[in-house]
Design an enzyme around this catalytic site. Structure first.
Site, PDB file in Angstrom:
ATOM      1  N   GLY A   1      -1.763  -3.921  14.158  1.00 60.21           N
ATOM      2  CA  GLY A   1      -0.691  -3.438  15.026  1.00 60.21           C
ATOM      3  C   GLY A   1       0.549  -3.029  14.251  1.00 60.21           C
ATOM      4  O   GLY A   1       1.649  -3.023  14.788  1.00 60.21           O
TER       5      GLY A   1
ATOM      6  N   LYS B   1     -12.067   1.918  19.793  1.00 63.98           N
ATOM      7  CA  LYS B   1     -13.036   2.244  20.840  1.00 63.98           C
ATOM      8  C   LYS B   1     -12.778   3.647  21.376  1.00 63.98           C
ATOM      9  O   LYS B   1     -11.644   4.128  21.379  1.00 63.98           O
ATOM     10  CB  LYS B   1     -12.914   1.219  21.985  1.00 63.98           C
ATOM     11  CG  LYS B   1     -13.238  -0.200  21.569  1.00 63.98           C
ATOM     12  CD  LYS B   1     -14.702  -0.315  21.181  1.00 63.98           C
ATOM     13  CE  LYS B   1     -15.044  -1.694  20.655  1.00 63.98           C
ATOM     14  NZ  LYS B   1     -16.396  -1.723  20.055  1.00 63.98           N
TER      15      LYS B   1
ATOM     16  N   ASN C   1      -3.135   9.664  20.079  1.00 65.59           N
ATOM     17  CA  ASN C   1      -3.882   8.931  19.062  1.00 65.59           C
ATOM     18  C   ASN C   1      -3.358   9.326  17.691  1.00 65.59           C
ATOM     19  O   ASN C   1      -2.841  10.426  17.499  1.00 65.59           O
ATOM     20  CB  ASN C   1      -5.385   9.224  19.145  1.00 65.59           C
ATOM     21  CG  ASN C   1      -6.179   8.354  18.170  1.00 65.59           C
ATOM     22  OD1 ASN C   1      -5.967   7.142  18.090  1.00 65.59           O
ATOM     23  ND2 ASN C   1      -7.043   8.985  17.389  1.00 65.59           N
TER      24      ASN C   1
ATOM     25  N   HIS D   1      -4.454   9.447  13.567  1.00 64.86           N
ATOM     26  CA  HIS D   1      -5.609   9.388  12.662  1.00 64.86           C
ATOM     27  C   HIS D   1      -5.095   9.591  11.238  1.00 64.86           C
ATOM     28  O   HIS D   1      -4.295  10.514  10.998  1.00 64.86           O
ATOM     29  CB  HIS D   1      -6.641  10.458  13.036  1.00 64.86           C
ATOM     30  CG  HIS D   1      -7.862  10.413  12.180  1.00 64.86           C
ATOM     31  ND1 HIS D   1      -8.867   9.473  12.346  1.00 64.86           N
ATOM     32  CD2 HIS D   1      -8.220  11.171  11.110  1.00 64.86           C
ATOM     33  CE1 HIS D   1      -9.796   9.684  11.421  1.00 64.86           C
ATOM     34  NE2 HIS D   1      -9.435  10.694  10.666  1.00 64.86           N
TER      35      HIS D   1
HETATM   36  C1  GRF Z   1      -5.236   1.832  10.082  1.00 67.89           C
HETATM   37  O1  GRF Z   1      -6.419   2.191   9.392  1.00 67.89           O
HETATM   38  C2  GRF Z   1      -4.490   3.069  10.467  1.00 67.89           C
HETATM   39  O2  GRF Z   1      -4.674   4.076   9.484  1.00 67.89           O
HETATM   40  C3  GRF Z   1      -5.126   3.469  11.757  1.00 67.89           C
HETATM   41  O3  GRF Z   1      -5.540   2.262  12.384  1.00 67.89           O
HETATM   42  C4  GRF Z   1      -5.651   1.221  11.396  1.00 67.89           C
HETATM   43  C5  GRF Z   1      -4.862   0.002  11.764  1.00 67.89           C
HETATM   44  O4  GRF Z   1      -3.548   0.368  11.996  1.00 67.89           O
HETATM   45  N1  GRF Z   1      -4.185   4.175  12.594  1.00 67.89           N
HETATM   46  P1  GRF Z   1      -2.506  -0.741  12.555  1.00 67.89           P
HETATM   47  O5  GRF Z   1      -1.925  -1.422  11.338  1.00 67.89           O
HETATM   48  O6  GRF Z   1      -3.286  -1.725  13.403  1.00 67.89           O
HETATM   49  O7  GRF Z   1      -1.481   0.030  13.331  1.00 67.89           O
END
Ligand code: GRF
Length: 206
Positions: free
Chosen positions: A13, A93, A109, A111
């Site tokens: 998070g 998911k 989203n 990426h």
């Molecule tokens: C990371 O791999 C990030 O690149 C992608 O989701 C994963 C966890 O991100 N967006 P976060 O630290 O839980 O926000």
């Protein structure tokens, strides 16, 4: 636009945390209404507890049977908390068709690559950064897009780039890209909140 944010996340998070910090610092005017994770052990649920934000673990195994599907359980939870913009932040998911319909053009989203490169099913986390290195790309980066029924294929709203360094590993690249994610997500939400980015017509007048 008045932003009532609902977060879906599966891991630490850090993206949610960064957006919360932008709100606390007064840079982003938004109200974090609810955090949902499919992962009962996720750091993001801990974060929600610490920030006193309503939070739920919802996944295929545990959603309340009164809802016919996980999708519907998520929709109802978001709606009960007056969410009007859904932020996927490391959510592993696929978003269901009912959720996409209920929040048409209102699910973002992030990426960790310059889509359309290195996106799609199975490409997440370190695998994305390893693909960047394996392809010999000289640039890496982040994409924020509207979610649709396919992984990482919705309309692109924002991108940010960094150089790939000669001695980069997937880990070193991941940590630099993650910092870029944190900056770009808040910046994109600010543009939506100030009506500079129109999610329905996507006129980005920046
Ligand atoms: C990371 O791999 C990030 O690149 C992608 O989701 C994963 C966890 O991100 N967006 P976060 O630290 O839980 O926000």
């Amino acid at each position: 636009m008045n932003l009532n944010l609902g977060f879906l996340a599966s891991h630490d998070g850090s993206n949610v945390k960064a957006i919360m910090e932008s709100i606390e610092q007064g840079r982003l005017r938004a109200s974090p209404k609810v955090i949902i994770s499919n992962n009962p052990n996720s750091g993001v649920l801990e974060l929600a507890k610490n920030k006193n934000i309503p939070h739920y673990c919802l996944n295929e195994k545990n959603f309340p049977q009164k809802y016919k599907s996980l999708d519907l359980a998520i929709i109802k939870t978001l709606q009960e908390h007056q969410v009007n913009l859904v932020v996927l932040a490391g959510y592993m998911k696929k978003v269901g068709s009912q959720l996409l319909e209920a929040y048409h053009n209102r699910i973002l989203n992030i990426h960790p690559s310059l889509l359309p490169k290195h996106g799609g099913k199975g490409l997440y986390g370190l695998k994305v950064h390893q693909a960047v290195l394996d392809y010999g790309d000289t640039e890496a980066g982040v994409t924020i897009h509207l979610a649709n029924q396919e992984y990482d294929q919705g309309r692109i709203l924002a991108q940010a780039k960094i150089k790939v360094l000669p001695n980069d590993t997937a880990d070193s690249l991941a940590s630099r890209v993650l910092k870029l994610e944190h900056a770009l997500y808040s910046q994109t939400l600010i543009e939506i909140q100030t009506n500079r980015l129109d999610l329905d017509n996507y006129v980005n007048i920046m």
